[in-house]
Design a protein around this motif. Structure first.
Motif, short mmCIF file in Angstrom:
data_model
loop_
_atom_site.label_atom_id
_atom_site.label_comp_id
_atom_site.label_asym_id
_atom_site.label_seq_id
_atom_site.Cartn_x
_atom_site.Cartn_y
_atom_site.Cartn_z
N LEU A 155 53.98 38.84 41.75
CA LEU A 155 54.05 40.06 40.94
C LEU A 155 55.14 39.95 39.88
O LEU A 155 54.93 40.28 38.71
CB LEU A 155 54.31 41.25 41.86
N VAL A 156 56.33 39.48 40.29
CA VAL A 156 57.49 39.44 39.40
C VAL A 156 57.41 38.26 38.44
O VAL A 156 57.68 38.40 37.23
CB VAL A 156 58.79 39.39 40.23
N GLY A 157 57.06 37.06 38.95
CA GLY A 157 57.09 35.85 38.16
C GLY A 157 56.26 35.90 36.89
O GLY A 157 56.79 35.65 35.79
N PRO A 158 54.96 36.24 36.96
CA PRO A 158 54.15 36.29 35.74
C PRO A 158 54.64 37.34 34.73
O PRO A 158 54.54 37.13 33.52
CB PRO A 158 52.76 36.63 36.26
N TYR A 239 39.03 31.90 39.21
CA TYR A 239 39.07 32.93 38.15
C TYR A 239 40.38 32.82 37.37
O TYR A 239 40.45 33.15 36.18
CB TYR A 239 38.97 34.33 38.77
N ALA A 240 41.46 32.36 38.06
CA ALA A 240 42.78 32.33 37.44
C ALA A 240 42.83 31.40 36.22
O ALA A 240 43.55 31.67 35.26
CB ALA A 240 43.83 31.90 38.47
N TRP A 260 50.23 40.71 32.50
CA TRP A 260 49.83 41.96 33.16
C TRP A 260 48.68 41.73 34.13
O TRP A 260 48.67 42.28 35.24
CB TRP A 260 49.42 43.00 32.12
N LEU A 261 47.69 40.95 33.73
CA LEU A 261 46.56 40.66 34.60
C LEU A 261 47.00 39.91 35.86
O LEU A 261 46.58 40.24 36.98
CB LEU A 261 45.49 39.86 33.85
N THR A 262 47.83 38.88 35.66
CA THR A 262 48.31 38.10 36.80
C THR A 262 49.19 38.96 37.70
O THR A 262 49.12 38.88 38.93
CB THR A 262 49.09 36.87 36.32
N TRP A 310 42.89 48.54 31.28
CA TRP A 310 43.32 49.25 32.49
C TRP A 310 42.35 49.03 33.64
O TRP A 310 42.76 48.88 34.80
CB TRP A 310 43.50 50.75 32.21
N LEU A 311 41.05 48.98 33.33
CA LEU A 311 40.06 48.74 34.38
C LEU A 311 40.15 47.31 34.89
O LEU A 311 40.06 47.06 36.11
CB LEU A 311 38.65 49.03 33.84
N SER A 312 40.33 46.37 33.98
CA SER A 312 40.47 44.97 34.39
C SER A 312 41.69 44.78 35.28
O SER A 312 41.65 44.04 36.27
CB SER A 312 40.58 44.07 33.15
N MET A 313 42.81 45.46 34.95
CA MET A 313 44.01 45.38 35.78
C MET A 313 43.77 45.98 37.16
O MET A 313 44.19 45.42 38.18
CB MET A 313 45.18 46.08 35.08
#
Length: 422
Positions: A155-158, A239-240, A260-262, A310-313
C-alpha cells in the motif's frame, strides 16, 4: 485485537517484522518503478510481459532444486546472503538508471537475477518462520502477520514510488530499495536462533527432489491447493504487468495513476491479511480459497470493463483481496499440514506456483494485450479464475474428509465432531 498480533511476542519474529517491513516498502517501490521504466522506454505491453516473464521463469525452473538445497543449509545464513544479493541488484539498477545509460536488455538481465535470488529466498524465508516462532500454535498467526506486513508495504511503497518517480525519476526508487535491504539483514543478524539439526541425507539431491514431488503429487489436499494457486498465479497475478497500459491508455493518467491503482490493490490485500490475522486457527481456510478465486475473477472482469478511475480503484481493492487471500490461505494450510522434514521442499513448489505460473501468465497477458487489448485480456483472465473457483468447489468435500482427522490430531478440532471443515 491482541490475539491478532500474538506472534509478535516472539523476539526473533518481532525483529524480522520490523526489518522486513522497511525492506518491503523499498521492494514495492522497485516493482512499480521497473514496470513504469519499461513502459517509458518501450510503450509496449508485449515487452512488459517479457520483462515479467524474465523475472519469474528462473524461480520456476530452479524451484525443486532450491527446496532441497534450502533443507541442507542454515536458513538464517542463506537469507543474509540472498538479501545481500538483492541489495546489490537494486543498487545496480539505481546506478544504471541514474546515469541514464540503462537499456531494456540490462533491465531484463537484472530482473532475471532477482528471479534467481527469489528461487532460494522465498522457500528459505517461509520455512524459517518455524524457527522464529517458538510456539507452533502461533505459526498461522505469524504467516498472517507476514502477509499484513507485505501488503502494508504494498500500500505504502507504490504510493511513495509514484511521487518519487514524478519528482526525481525511477533511479531513486531503486536506490531507496537497495539501502532498505540493510534493515532486514540487520534484523537477521540480531536474532537468537536455536539451530535446526541439519541431517546429512544419504540419498542424492535428485532422490530428495523426487521424494518431495511424490509427496506433493499424491497428497490430495496440497496438490489441489497448489493447482488452484497456480491458476490464480497464471491468470490473476499478470494483471499487474498491464497496469501501466491501463494507467496511460485507458484512464489517461501517468505514474501517479499507476501508483493509485497499485496502492488500491494493496488496501484490499491488507484487509485480507488482517482478516487472516484475527483468525484463531487454520480451520475454515479451504472455504476462503474458493471465495478468494471467485472474488478475484469477478473483480478482474469488471476492471476490464471500467474506464473510470474511482471505479477501477475500487475494483483493484477486490483484486488485491482475492490475490492475497488465495496466496496467504494456501501458504497457511500447506505449512500446517506438511511434515517438518519436507517443509522446504513443499514450500519450493509453493514458490514455483507463485513465481512459476506467473511468468507464463505475464508473457500470455503481454501477448494477448498486444493483439486484443489490455481490457479484453484482463476479462479473459478473470473468467478463468471464476472457473477455477467452481472446480475447487467440487474438490472441497474430498479435501475436508482427508484434512479433518489431521486437524483433530493437532487439537484444532474436537476428537469427535460433526462439524464440517469449511
Amino acid at each position: 485485537m491482541s490475539h491478532a498480533w500474538r506472534a509478535l511476542r516472539h523476539r526473533n519474529f518481532k525483529l524480522f517484522f520490523f526489518g522486513q517491513s522497511i525492506s518491503l516498502i523499498g521492494n514495492w517501490m522497485t516493482r512499480l518503478a521497473t514496470t513504469w521504466l519499461v513502459y517509458h522506454l518501450t510503450h509496449s505491453a508485449l515487452l512488459l510481459g517479457i520483462v515479467g516473464f524474465a523475472g519469474q521463469i528462473v524461480s520456476f525452473a530452479l524451484g525443486p532444486f532450491a527446496g532441497v538445497w534450502v533443507e541442507r543449509l542454515n536458513r538464517r545464513k542463506l537469507l543474509v546472503w540472498t538479501q545481500s544479493a538483492a541489495a546489490v541488484q537494486s543498487l545496480a539498477l539505481a546506478v544504471l538508471t541514474l546515469a541514464h545509460v540503462i537499456t531494456l536488455g540490462e533491465i531484463i538481465a537484472l530482473t532475471a537475477l532477482q528471479g534467481l535470488i527469489n528461487a532460494f529466498d522465498m522457500p528459505a524465508r517461509q520455512s524459517f518462520l518455524v524457527q522464529m516462532v517458538d510456539d507452533r500454535n502461533d505459526l498461522s498467526n505469524a504467516i498472517a502477520i507476514n502477509s499484513s506486513m507485505a501488503n502494508g508495504a504494498r500500500l505504502v511503497g507504490p504510493a511513495i514510488a509514484g511521487l518519487v518517480i514524478g519528482a526525481v525519476g525511477e533511479g531513486w526508487c531503486f536506490l531507496i530499495d537497495g539501502v532498505s535491504y540493510f534493515a532486514v539483514i540487520a534484523s537477521l543478524l540480531m536474532m537468537r536462533i536455536k539451530p535446526l539439526e541439519i541431517r546429512r541425507s544419504a540419498t542424492s539431491m535428485l532422490e530428495q527432489m523426487r521424494e518431495g514431488w511424490d509427496y506433493v503429487r499424491t497428497f490430495r489436499p496440497i496438490r489441489t491447493i497448489l493447482l488452484l494457486f497456480s491458476l490464480i498465479s497464471l491468470m490473476g497475478h499478470p494483471y499487474a504487468v498491464l497496469l501501466p497500459v491501463f494507467a496511460a491508455q485507458v484512464l489517461h493518467g501517468g505514474a501517479a495513476t499507476l501508483g493509485w491503482l497499485t496502492g488500491a490493490s494493496g488496501i484490499g490485500a491488507l484487509i485480507s491479511a488482517l482478516s487472516l490475522a484475527v483468525r484463531k486457527s487454520v480451520v475454515g481456510l479451504t472455504r476462503m480459497l474458493q471465495i478468494a478465486a471467485a472474488v478475484l475473477g469477478g473483480a478482474l472482469i469488471l476492471f476490464g470493463l471500467s474506464h473510470t478511475l474511482w471505479l477501477s480503484m475500487l475494483l483493484m481493492v477486490f483484486v488485491g483481496f482475492g490475490l492475497m487471500q488465495g496466496a496467504s490461505a494456501s501458504n497457511t494450510i500447506i505449512q500446517s499440514l506438511v511434515p517438518e522434514d519436507k517443509r522446504a521442499r513443499a514450500m519450493s513448489y509453493y514458490t514455483m506456483a507463485f513465481f512459476g505460473a506467473a511468468p507464463f501468465g505475464s508473457l500470455l497477458a503481454g501477448t494477448l494485450a498486444h493483439r486484443i487489448g489490455a481490457p479484453h485480456t484482463v476479462i479473459f483472465a478473470g473468467a478463468f479464475c471464476v472457473a477455477g473457483s467452481l472446480w475447487f468447489t467440487l474438490e472441497l468435500p474430498i479435501i475436508r474428509a482427508i484434512v479433518r482427522p489431521m486437524y483433530q490430531e493437532m487439537g484444532l478440532l474436537p476428537a469427535r465432531t460433526s462439524e464440517s471443515i469449511r
